[in-house]
Design a protein around this motif. Structure first.
Motif, PDB file in Angstrom:
ATOM      1  N   HIS A   1     -19.929   9.008  12.321  1.00  0.00           N
ATOM      2  CA  HIS A   1     -19.013   7.876  12.459  1.00  0.00           C
ATOM      3  C   HIS A   1     -17.910   8.046  11.412  1.00  0.00           C
ATOM      4  CE1 HIS A   1     -17.192   4.059  12.508  1.00  0.00           C
ATOM      5  NE2 HIS A   1     -17.683   3.687  11.351  1.00  0.00           N
TER       6      HIS A   1
ATOM      7  N   ARG B   1      -7.973   7.747  -0.560  1.00  0.00           N
ATOM      8  CA  ARG B   1      -9.157   6.869  -0.609  1.00  0.00           C
ATOM      9  C   ARG B   1      -9.926   6.850   0.711  1.00  0.00           C
ATOM     10  NH1 ARG B   1     -10.450   7.064  -5.219  1.00  0.00           N
ATOM     11  NH2 ARG B   1     -11.838   5.271  -5.071  1.00  0.00           N
TER      12      ARG B   1
ATOM     13  N   ARG C   1      -4.524  -5.880   2.849  1.00  0.00           N
ATOM     14  CA  ARG C   1      -4.392  -4.426   2.680  1.00  0.00           C
ATOM     15  C   ARG C   1      -5.737  -3.720   2.538  1.00  0.00           C
ATOM     16  NH1 ARG C   1      -2.429  -3.032  -3.521  1.00  0.00           N
ATOM     17  NH2 ARG C   1      -4.234  -3.974  -4.560  1.00  0.00           N
TER      18      ARG C   1
ATOM     19  N   GLY D   1     -15.940  -3.539   0.823  1.00  0.00           N
ATOM     20  CA  GLY D   1     -15.846  -2.095   1.041  1.00  0.00           C
ATOM     21  C   GLY D   1     -16.661  -1.256   0.075  1.00  0.00           C
ATOM     22  N   SER D   2     -16.589  -1.601  -1.233  1.00  0.00           N
ATOM     23  CA  SER D   2     -17.252  -0.716  -2.199  1.00  0.00           C
ATOM     24  C   SER D   2     -18.780  -0.782  -2.081  1.00  0.00           C
ATOM     25  CB  SER D   2     -16.777  -1.021  -3.626  1.00  0.00           C
ATOM     26  OG  SER D   2     -16.875  -2.394  -3.862  1.00  0.00           O
TER      27      SER D   2
ATOM     28  N   TRP E   1      -2.361   6.329  -1.367  1.00  0.00           N
ATOM     29  CA  TRP E   1      -3.625   5.596  -1.568  1.00  0.00           C
ATOM     30  C   TRP E   1      -4.499   5.727  -0.324  1.00  0.00           C
ATOM     31  CZ3 TRP E   1      -7.075   2.146   0.307  1.00  0.00           C
ATOM     32  CH2 TRP E   1      -8.020   1.619  -0.581  1.00  0.00           C
TER      33      TRP E   1
ATOM     34  N   CYS F   1     -20.471  -0.101  14.448  1.00  0.00           N
ATOM     35  CA  CYS F   1     -20.155   1.336  14.457  1.00  0.00           C
ATOM     36  C   CYS F   1     -21.299   2.201  14.970  1.00  0.00           C
ATOM     37  CB  CYS F   1     -19.766   1.789  13.057  1.00  0.00           C
ATOM     38  SG  CYS F   1     -18.558   0.718  12.299  1.00  0.00           S
TER      39      CYS F   1
ATOM     40  N   ASN G   1     -10.877   4.309  11.575  1.00  0.00           N
ATOM     41  CA  ASN G   1     -12.219   3.851  11.944  1.00  0.00           C
ATOM     42  C   ASN G   1     -12.109   3.026  13.230  1.00  0.00           C
ATOM     43  OD1 ASN G   1     -14.673   2.518  12.170  1.00  0.00           O
ATOM     44  ND2 ASN G   1     -14.780   1.950   9.999  1.00  0.00           N
TER      45      ASN G   1
ATOM     46  N   THR H   1       0.856  -1.195   0.000  1.00  0.00           N
ATOM     47  CA  THR H   1       0.000   0.000   0.000  1.00  0.00           C
ATOM     48  C   THR H   1       0.887   1.239   0.000  1.00  0.00           C
ATOM     49  OG1 THR H   1      -1.920   1.011   1.058  1.00  0.00           O
ATOM     50  CG2 THR H   1      -0.193   0.250   2.542  1.00  0.00           C
TER      51      THR H   1
ATOM     52  N   ASN I   1     -14.865   6.887   6.502  1.00  0.00           N
ATOM     53  CA  ASN I   1     -14.132   7.229   5.284  1.00  0.00           C
ATOM     54  C   ASN I   1     -14.469   8.682   4.943  1.00  0.00           C
ATOM     55  OD1 ASN I   1     -13.540   7.643   2.466  1.00  0.00           O
ATOM     56  ND2 ASN I   1     -13.376   5.425   2.248  1.00  0.00           N
TER      57      ASN I   1
ATOM     58  N   ARG J   1     -14.436  10.194   2.216  1.00  0.00           N
ATOM     59  CA  ARG J   1     -15.252  10.354   0.987  1.00  0.00           C
ATOM     60  C   ARG J   1     -16.717  10.062   1.282  1.00  0.00           C
ATOM     61  NH1 ARG J   1     -13.844   6.678  -3.087  1.00  0.00           N
ATOM     62  NH2 ARG J   1     -12.848   5.363  -1.532  1.00  0.00           N
TER      63      ARG J   1
HETATM   64  O1  UT7 Z   1     -17.439   1.400   9.550  1.00  0.00           O
HETATM   65  C1  UT7 Z   1     -18.565   1.281   8.756  1.00  0.00           C
HETATM   66  C2  UT7 Z   1     -18.429   0.303   7.686  1.00  0.00           C
HETATM   67  N1  UT7 Z   1     -17.320   0.526   6.797  1.00  0.00           N
HETATM   68  C3  UT7 Z   1     -17.443   1.291   5.719  1.00  0.00           C
HETATM   69  O2  UT7 Z   1     -18.447   1.952   5.525  1.00  0.00           O
HETATM   70  C4  UT7 Z   1     -16.307   1.267   4.732  1.00  0.00           C
HETATM   71  C5  UT7 Z   1     -16.816   1.648   3.391  1.00  0.00           C
HETATM   72  N2  UT7 Z   1     -15.864   1.448   2.295  1.00  0.00           N
HETATM   73  C6  UT7 Z   1     -14.744   2.171   2.120  1.00  0.00           C
HETATM   74  O3  UT7 Z   1     -14.396   3.018   2.925  1.00  0.00           O
HETATM   75  C7  UT7 Z   1     -13.963   1.960   0.849  1.00  0.00           C
HETATM   76  O4  UT7 Z   1     -14.693   1.087   0.012  1.00  0.00           O
HETATM   77  C8  UT7 Z   1     -12.542   1.383   1.046  1.00  0.00           C
HETATM   78  C9  UT7 Z   1     -11.640   2.448   1.630  1.00  0.00           C
HETATM   79  C10 UT7 Z   1     -12.590   0.177   1.950  1.00  0.00           C
HETATM   80  C11 UT7 Z   1     -11.949   0.982  -0.291  1.00  0.00           C
HETATM   81  O5  UT7 Z   1     -11.968   2.077  -1.189  1.00  0.00           O
HETATM   82  P1  UT7 Z   1     -12.536   1.885  -2.679  1.00  0.00           P
HETATM   83  O6  UT7 Z   1     -12.353   3.170  -3.362  1.00  0.00           O
HETATM   84  O7  UT7 Z   1     -13.958   1.366  -2.539  1.00  0.00           O
HETATM   85  O8  UT7 Z   1     -11.554   0.822  -3.263  1.00  0.00           O
HETATM   86  P2  UT7 Z   1     -11.860  -0.638  -3.846  1.00  0.00           P
HETATM   87  O9  UT7 Z   1     -12.154  -1.584  -2.739  1.00  0.00           O
HETATM   88  O10 UT7 Z   1     -12.861  -0.508  -4.963  1.00  0.00           O
HETATM   89  O11 UT7 Z   1     -10.452  -0.957  -4.471  1.00  0.00           O
HETATM   90  C12 UT7 Z   1      -9.889  -0.169  -5.514  1.00  0.00           C
HETATM   91  C13 UT7 Z   1      -8.488  -0.682  -5.799  1.00  0.00           C
HETATM   92  C14 UT7 Z   1      -8.414  -2.195  -5.944  1.00  0.00           C
HETATM   93  O12 UT7 Z   1      -7.460  -2.476  -6.961  1.00  0.00           O
HETATM   94  P3  UT7 Z   1      -7.929  -2.883  -8.433  1.00  0.00           P
HETATM   95  O13 UT7 Z   1      -8.754  -4.119  -8.241  1.00  0.00           O
HETATM   96  O14 UT7 Z   1      -8.720  -1.717  -8.925  1.00  0.00           O
HETATM   97  O15 UT7 Z   1      -6.645  -3.095  -9.144  1.00  0.00           O
HETATM   98  C15 UT7 Z   1      -7.871  -2.658  -4.636  1.00  0.00           C
HETATM   99  O16 UT7 Z   1      -7.159  -3.869  -4.728  1.00  0.00           O
HETATM  100  O17 UT7 Z   1      -7.635  -0.349  -4.704  1.00  0.00           O
HETATM  101  C16 UT7 Z   1      -6.935  -1.524  -4.280  1.00  0.00           C
HETATM  102  N3  UT7 Z   1      -6.674  -1.409  -2.856  1.00  0.00           N
HETATM  103  C17 UT7 Z   1      -5.562  -0.860  -2.362  1.00  0.00           C
HETATM  104  N4  UT7 Z   1      -4.479  -0.331  -2.957  1.00  0.00           N
HETATM  105  C18 UT7 Z   1      -3.514   0.154  -2.164  1.00  0.00           C
HETATM  106  C19 UT7 Z   1      -7.472  -1.800  -1.825  1.00  0.00           C
HETATM  107  N5  UT7 Z   1      -6.860  -1.512  -0.665  1.00  0.00           N
HETATM  108  C20 UT7 Z   1      -5.683  -0.940  -0.964  1.00  0.00           C
HETATM  109  C21 UT7 Z   1      -4.623  -0.425  -0.212  1.00  0.00           C
HETATM  110  N6  UT7 Z   1      -3.569   0.122  -0.845  1.00  0.00           N
HETATM  111  N7  UT7 Z   1      -4.639  -0.422   1.150  1.00  0.00           N
END
Ligand code: UT7
Length: 328
Positions: free
Chosen positions: A255, A40, A155, A220-221, A36, A116, A285, A32, A258, A260
């Motif tokens: 809470h 993010r 990650r 997550g998404s 990022w 949460c 979080n 990571t 994130n 965003r």
């Molecule tokens: O507490 C209450 C409940 N929790 C939430 O509400 C969390 C809600 N979700 C989120 O905050 C976001 O979805 C995350 C922060 C968890 C993830 O962000 P995202 O923009 O939704 O990313 P994603 O899961 O769609 O992943 C995008 C890319 C992926 O790579 P590819 O498949 O596009 O090549 C992941 O593998 O980012 C990659 N990725 C990372 N890259 C670098 C995922 N985690 C990491 C990381 N570092 N730590």
């Protein structure tokens, strides 16, 4: 006709473990980058409890600080609620352990497990007990050691979570206090965020450990989309009975999942950015502890003045959600 009792927060306290884990530290642990994680999620660093420091230890420390702020002794407390998904153990309840550590009386003490949203559910329960006249002083604590259920090789989750605790003392008040509460849950989406093994469905075995089923699993998404809609809807539902509009709210304490998500919720509500309190950069979080610690920090930083209307708004695993309007 008797006027309904008003219930308010008369003392707050937080405890954050000393150890800071930065994004740069995480770069050495998983694939990571600081860039990022920052862009993010909004997180720069989080706190990690010591190996011998459990949820009840952090909860007790936060509770002591809240009691001090309220000018009360532990023996004054009539009810202890701990919101947590990382109890010291399945049973006894962490609230009972806190009762003993505080040397409180043998008062009703129980945990709630709504992730949460836990601190807001806890405030809502205490509000009812005090309003009914059953109890005078209640301690509501959100406390988590999420580092103990984090898969440090994943990650997609390990960069998100942190440890900590926040506590509030509730009591009858003359003016203001809790004005409106809105709680909800949707069990049909429970698979989006869970800890699969260790309970009665999948008891612990060597295989469950090898398969890493004792750690948080998260989509997550998908959760992201639910979070934005649910938190914005909850804000609307809790303010509607009061006839309040977004501009009538002085500060939203959400809470901290994130940045965003919180910006998107703010846009949906038509709120300016400065009305949404953020400390996610410092702590990540912390599940049930997040909104509790955010409230403590917002007060400490002078962001809340007497007479302000504040909105606590949370969403989490279950799915669960809760929002509450408090006049300070
Ligand atoms: O507490 C209450 C409940 N929790 C939430 O509400 C969390 C809600 N979700 C989120 O905050 C976001 O979805 C995350 C922060 C968890 C993830 O962000 P995202 O923009 O939704 O990313 P994603 O899961 O769609 O992943 C995008 C890319 C992926 O790579 P590819 O498949 O596009 O090549 C992941 O593998 O980012 C990659 N990725 C990372 N890259 C670098 C995922 N985690 C990491 C990381 N570092 N730590």
């Amino acid at each position: 006709m008797c006027e309904e009792k008003k219930v308010g927060i008369i003392g707050l306290g937080a405890y954050l473990p000393e150890k800071v884990l930065t994004n740069k530290d995480l770069e050495k642990m998983v694939d990571t980058t600081d860039e990022w994680i920052t862009t993010r999620t909004g997180i720069k660093e989080r706190r990690i409890a010591k190996p011998d420091e459990a949820t009840s230890d952090m909860a007790t420390e936060a509770a002591k600080r809240a009691l001090k702020a309220a000018c009360l002794k532990p023996t004054d407390i009539d009810l202890i609620i701990v919101a947590t998904i990382t109890p010291d153990m399945f049973f006894p309840a962490t609230a009972c352990l806190v009762q003993e550590k505080l040397k409180a009386r043998t008062v009703a003490s129980f945990d709630i497990s709504v992730a949460c949203s836990g601190f807001i559910y806890g405030l809502a329960i205490a509000d009812q007990f005090i309003k009914s006249g059953a109890y005078k002083y209640a301690l509501v604590i959100g406390a988590e050691k999420l580092s103990s259920i984090t898969d440090w090789s994943d990650r997609s989750t390990c960069v998100l979570f942190g440890d900590g605790a926040g506590a509030a003392v509730l009591a009858p008040v003359e003016k203001g206090g809790i004005l409106s509460v809105y709680l909800g849950a949707n069990g049909s989406e429970g698979d989006l965020l869970k800890l699969p093994a260790g309970g009665s469905r999948i008891p612990p075995t060597k295989k469950t450990i090898d398969d890493r089923l004792h750690f948080v699993k998260m989509n997550g998404s998908e959760l992201f989309k639910h979070a934005v809609k649910i938190m914005a809807d909850a804000a609307l539902e809790v303010t509607r009975p009061l006839g309040l509009k977004a501009e009538d709210i002085n500060l939203v304490i959400p809470h901290q999942a994130n940045i965003r998500i919180l910006e998107a919720v703010g846009r949906r509500m038509g709120l300016s950015k400065d009305k949404i309190y953020l400390n996610i950069d410092r702590y990540g979080n912390m599940s049930a502890a997040s909104s509790a610690v955010a409230l403590v920090d917002a007060v400490k930083e002078g962001r809340i003045k007497k007479g302000d209307k504040i909105l606590l708004d949370a969403f989490g695993a279950g799915l669960t959600w809760g929002a509450i309007v408090i006049e300070w």
